[in-house]
Design a protein around this motif. Structure first.
Motif, PDB file in Angstrom:
ATOM      1  N   ILE A  84      15.015  22.871  41.926  1.00 37.58           N
ATOM      2  CA  ILE A  84      14.353  21.633  42.363  1.00 37.58           C
ATOM      3  C   ILE A  84      14.945  20.430  41.638  1.00 37.58           C
ATOM      4  O   ILE A  84      15.232  19.397  42.244  1.00 37.58           O
ATOM      5  N   VAL A 143       5.825  27.046  44.623  1.00 32.46           N
ATOM      6  CA  VAL A 143       6.804  25.971  44.829  1.00 32.46           C
ATOM      7  C   VAL A 143       6.093  24.620  44.904  1.00 32.46           C
ATOM      8  O   VAL A 143       6.532  23.632  44.296  1.00 32.46           O
ATOM      9  N   PHE A 174      13.368  28.409  40.269  1.00 26.91           N
ATOM     10  CA  PHE A 174      12.910  27.385  41.204  1.00 26.91           C
ATOM     11  C   PHE A 174      12.924  26.013  40.531  1.00 26.91           C
ATOM     12  O   PHE A 174      13.306  25.014  41.139  1.00 26.91           O
ATOM     13  N   THR A 175      12.482  25.956  39.290  1.00 25.52           N
ATOM     14  CA  THR A 175      12.482  24.688  38.557  1.00 25.52           C
ATOM     15  C   THR A 175      13.891  24.139  38.437  1.00 25.52           C
ATOM     16  O   THR A 175      14.138  22.940  38.679  1.00 25.52           O
ATOM     17  N   VAL A 194      14.069  24.436  50.787  1.00 21.43           N
ATOM     18  CA  VAL A 194      13.699  25.846  50.871  1.00 21.43           C
ATOM     19  C   VAL A 194      14.433  26.560  52.005  1.00 21.43           C
ATOM     20  O   VAL A 194      14.496  26.064  53.134  1.00 21.43           O
ATOM     21  N   ILE A 201      16.204  26.677  47.446  1.00 26.77           N
ATOM     22  CA  ILE A 201      15.456  27.820  46.923  1.00 26.77           C
ATOM     23  C   ILE A 201      15.359  28.862  48.030  1.00 26.77           C
ATOM     24  O   ILE A 201      15.058  28.529  49.174  1.00 26.77           O
ATOM     25  N   SER A 258      10.754  17.127  45.483  1.00 30.25           N
ATOM     26  CA  SER A 258      10.564  18.078  46.568  1.00 30.25           C
ATOM     27  C   SER A 258      11.631  19.158  46.526  1.00 30.25           C
ATOM     28  O   SER A 258      12.772  18.906  46.100  1.00 30.25           O
ATOM     29  N   ALA A 259      11.270  20.337  46.976  1.00 33.41           N
ATOM     30  CA  ALA A 259      12.206  21.463  47.006  1.00 33.41           C
ATOM     31  C   ALA A 259      12.869  21.570  48.372  1.00 33.41           C
ATOM     32  O   ALA A 259      12.282  21.225  49.399  1.00 33.41           O
ATOM     33  N   GLU A 308       6.619  21.408  42.498  1.00 29.00           N
ATOM     34  CA  GLU A 308       6.948  20.088  43.045  1.00 29.00           C
ATOM     35  C   GLU A 308       6.019  19.024  42.471  1.00 29.00           C
ATOM     36  O   GLU A 308       6.464  17.926  42.103  1.00 29.00           O
TER      37      GLU A 308
END
Length: 336
Positions: free
Chosen positions: A201, A274, A197-198, A287, A207, A284-285, A278
């Motif tokens: 992002i 998440v 996830f990191t 998704v 993600i 911001s992700a 962030e």
């Protein structure tokens, strides 16, 4: 000064365990096959830090190789064996089951034989929260039966517990299995959700959140995992004189064998993970919400009463604090 064998020493948990042992002045023989399940460069970077310690010796070997494992145990005597080598990952077990048979079953069998022949005073080995499988009673307790795994990975970890019990019963090998709950932190595994996830992002790529992001995981910071391992390692199990064959406790035995959970006891939704990332990344992700994947469970949460009672320790690092430390390491390691 004691001598420890740490298998999977170039892996995430193995590296941290070996580091802590070396920092307190112990000798560590580390074993790893340096496979390419994820970037070997990360494993080599962990090893480079360990080799800075005079008390560290590295042996490159695959525990699935019977002769190599026998040679490892013939080379020196160990005061304890901390077995963390395994083929990890639930989803990967769906596409490459042979890797789990070789590493988690054959490799573990060879390790047990080495411990038996050397009369190792204590074997501590990694199990997994995944063994709880179809169990729906939360929090998960070691006193629950775990006979319905949902992935081959989980099945191999359950098998490890049974194999260790047979050696404890037949040969008196003290063995403790530790069911880890979603370990995370600096120097972590790139296939884990918080790590990937990191990366996504920061790159601005989407993600995938399964079960619409509502899956909950008992994220446990690596320092808490290590503290639990080392406290247990210092307390080899004894036979339980109160164990009853007509009402068997799955966590204990008439043999010198125990199983403990090591978890934070505070499950967190993946969507919250998440959002925490962030906040620390300042971005911001993007998704994609997806349905549940085969082999996954909706929630994991550890009952840690046994660990706390027997060792006096309970994991307590908050997710925000642990993720903050991970993000700081990630930016420094990758120069971002």
């Amino acid at each position: 000064m004691s001598t420890f064998l740490v298998t999977g020493v170039a892996g995430f948990i193995g590296y941290h365990v070996a580091s802590r042992l070396l920092e307190r002045g112990e000798r560590v023989t580390g074993c790893d096959n340096l496979n390419d399940y994820y970037a070997v460069s990360l494993k080599e970077a962990r090893l480079a830090r360990l080799t800075e310690h005079a008390g560290f010796r590295f042996v490159r070997a695959d525990l699935a190789d019977r002769d190599a494992t026998a040679t490892l145990f013939a080379g020196e005597r160990f005061d304890a064996v901390i077995h963390l080598a395994a083929q990890a990952g639930v989803r990967y077990s769906l596409v490459n089951p042979a890797a789990y048979i070789d590493s988690n079953l054959t490799g573990f069998a060879n390790l047990l034989e080495g411990c038996r022949r050397q009369e190792t005073p204590h074997l501590v080995y990694a199990s997994s929260s995944s063994v709880y499988g179809a169990n729906s009673t939360v929090p998960f307790s070691e006193h629950h039966t775990v006979d319905h795994p949902l992935s081959l990975y989980a099945a191999t970890k359950k098998a490890n517990e049974l194999m260790a019990h047979s050696y404890a019963a037949l040969y008196g090998l003290p063995a403790t299995g530790l069911r880890f709950f979603t370990a995370y932190g600096p120097w972590g595994r790139p296939d884990m959700a918080y790590f990937s996830f990191t990366r996504a992002i920061l790159a601005g790529t989407p993600i995938d959140l399964y079960n619409q992001g509502r899956m909950q995981r008992d994220f446990t910071y690596i320092d808490d995992i290590v503290e639990g391992i080392l406290r247990v390692a210092g307390q080899p199990p004894a036979p339980d004189p109160g164990w009853r064959s007509d009402h068997p406790d799955p966590a204990r035995s008439f043999a010198p064998w125990r199983v403990y959970n090591i978890g934070n006891n505070r499950p967190v939704e993946l969507l919250t993970l998440v959002q925490t990332l962030e906040a620390h990344l300042g971005r911001s992700a993007v998704v994609n919400f997806l349905p549940m994947q085969p082999g996954e469970v909706p929630v994991t949460c550890a009952d840690i009463d046994g660990l706390t009672r027997d060792t006096g320790f309970a994991p307590a690092t908050p997710l925000d604090e642990g993720i903050g430390r991970f993000v700081a390491w990630y930016r420094a390691y990758y120069g971002l």
